[in-house]
Design an enzyme around this catalytic site. Sequence first.
Site, PDB file in Angstrom:
ATOM      1  N   SER A 205       0.795  -1.228   0.000  1.00  0.00           N
ATOM      2  CA  SER A 205       0.000   0.000   0.000  1.00  0.00           C
ATOM      3  C   SER A 205       0.826   1.277   0.000  1.00  0.00           C
ATOM      4  O   SER A 205       0.343   2.328  -0.426  1.00  0.00           O
ATOM      5  CB  SER A 205      -0.959   0.010   1.184  1.00  0.00           C
ATOM      6  OG  SER A 205      -0.262  -0.158   2.388  1.00  0.00           O
ATOM      7  N   HIS A 233      -5.470  -3.042  -2.865  1.00  0.00           N
ATOM      8  CA  HIS A 233      -5.048  -2.098  -3.913  1.00  0.00           C
ATOM      9  C   HIS A 233      -4.942  -2.757  -5.282  1.00  0.00           C
ATOM     10  O   HIS A 233      -4.448  -2.138  -6.224  1.00  0.00           O
ATOM     11  CB  HIS A 233      -3.702  -1.470  -3.537  1.00  0.00           C
ATOM     12  CG  HIS A 233      -3.781  -0.666  -2.287  1.00  0.00           C
ATOM     13  ND1 HIS A 233      -4.193   0.645  -2.273  1.00  0.00           N
ATOM     14  CD2 HIS A 233      -3.555  -1.001  -0.998  1.00  0.00           C
ATOM     15  CE1 HIS A 233      -4.199   1.088  -1.025  1.00  0.00           C
ATOM     16  NE2 HIS A 233      -3.811   0.115  -0.239  1.00  0.00           N
ATOM     17  N   LYS A 264     -11.664   1.424  -1.973  1.00  0.00           N
ATOM     18  CA  LYS A 264     -10.739   1.913  -3.006  1.00  0.00           C
ATOM     19  C   LYS A 264     -11.440   1.848  -4.375  1.00  0.00           C
ATOM     20  O   LYS A 264     -12.333   2.642  -4.614  1.00  0.00           O
ATOM     21  CB  LYS A 264      -9.429   1.146  -2.896  1.00  0.00           C
ATOM     22  CG  LYS A 264      -8.920   1.252  -1.424  1.00  0.00           C
ATOM     23  CD  LYS A 264      -7.599   0.708  -1.170  1.00  0.00           C
ATOM     24  CE  LYS A 264      -7.318   0.498   0.311  1.00  0.00           C
ATOM     25  NZ  LYS A 264      -7.474   1.659   1.192  1.00  0.00           N
TER      26      LYS A 264
END
Length: 420
Positions: A205, A233, A264
């Site tokens: 990350s 991610h 996200k």
Amino acid sequence: MFAFLCCIFPANLTRVDREASRKMDLFDKCKKFTRSLEVKEMGIYPYFRPISSAADTVVTIDGKELIMIGSNNYLGLVTHPKVREAAAAAVRKYGTGCTGSRFLNGTLDLHVQLEEELAAFMGKEAALVYSTGFQTNLGTLSSLVAKGEYMITDRSNHASLVDGSRLSFGKVVKFNHNDMGDLERVITGIDKDAARLIVADGVFSMEGDILDLPKVVELAEKHDCRVMVDDAHSIGVLGPTGAGTAEHFDLIDKVDITMGTFSKSFASLGGFIVADAQVIEFVKHFARELIFSASIPPAAAAAVLAALEIIKSEPERRQRLWDITHRVHRELKSMGFDIGATQTPIVPIYIGDDLQCFTFWKQLTEAGIFANAIIAPAVQPGHALLRTSYTANHTDEQIDRVLDTFATIGKEAGLIPAAV
Ligand code: PMP
């Protein structure tokens, strides 16, 4: 229940304990913590900034517009009309909250639909939706890894994996970041008959590099370990259809558990795992973070369902994100910035010293750019970095401006050579 009562009625303190506790006040440490106030006084405090607009590619702070290169809105779906409308329609139909956990009254048909669609998208038998990604890692590791069993973890794993492994009764052993030689050394150093789980971020990350999953899987097979990948991610970003790290390496069948977050690419809030149905059945009956915490509200679930449709039907968004990513990598490197080993839309600029990082951050803010200053414990002490991240919605003009600003300020700050 016993644990609950113990919280309300703690065991009696002995007289010695009582005298000791009189000398110390719980809040002494708070009074001594002045670092944040000092940095605020210097005018370079970079955290908790209230944004008064949508989290798009341009945000408003204190009435001023800044280009946002500090979000995880990778596909730009936070403001997508279909995602907004799905959330609004869910509020109209179901109201604003679920007022209970998945286990009891907090499961809506929307949650079940979401789990079925996520499992299919990720190529696994079943899925389980939690209230946040952080809770997903806590609940999954603490329920699955028992006493006498092992978690073999990358040193750069996300805080939620670190805390999940602390909550579990299993043992934790760490290997150096993405270092497969060290992973094998660690595996061969522990009891070969004990159950073992290798756990790592798919995309790290802060660093933005990708886990060497082919080697992880090879070692897992050789040494009979299970594999869990945190794809917070990666989903929406990696893989031909956006299904993440395992899909990127064509290893979906070799990863036992994949974790994802909705905060996200999915433009919402919540988290999930996908795995074999038996594993999901077990975790959903033992993960305290799932059982004792309210489920995601209808709007959040509906937004994810809409985002998933767009991820599947608009691959051009992912392509755009990668075009921007490759350009930013290329140009920052050629200017002379140290962006480490990133391979993804997370692009760190390594600075080192905390105060220098804050100062650089401040100069960027004044120039109209929102980026994130990252210091320990999110990275190793002395390895402060400016975390930048890009979205499919950024325009070429916005990226031009970001890169021009980096060139100017990077030279002034001495981070890159003046001649470049
Ligand atoms: N894992 C990783 C790798 C993350 O970066 C994050 C969020 N920063 C999480 C888990 C936690 O996700 P959430 O924001 O949904 O709690």
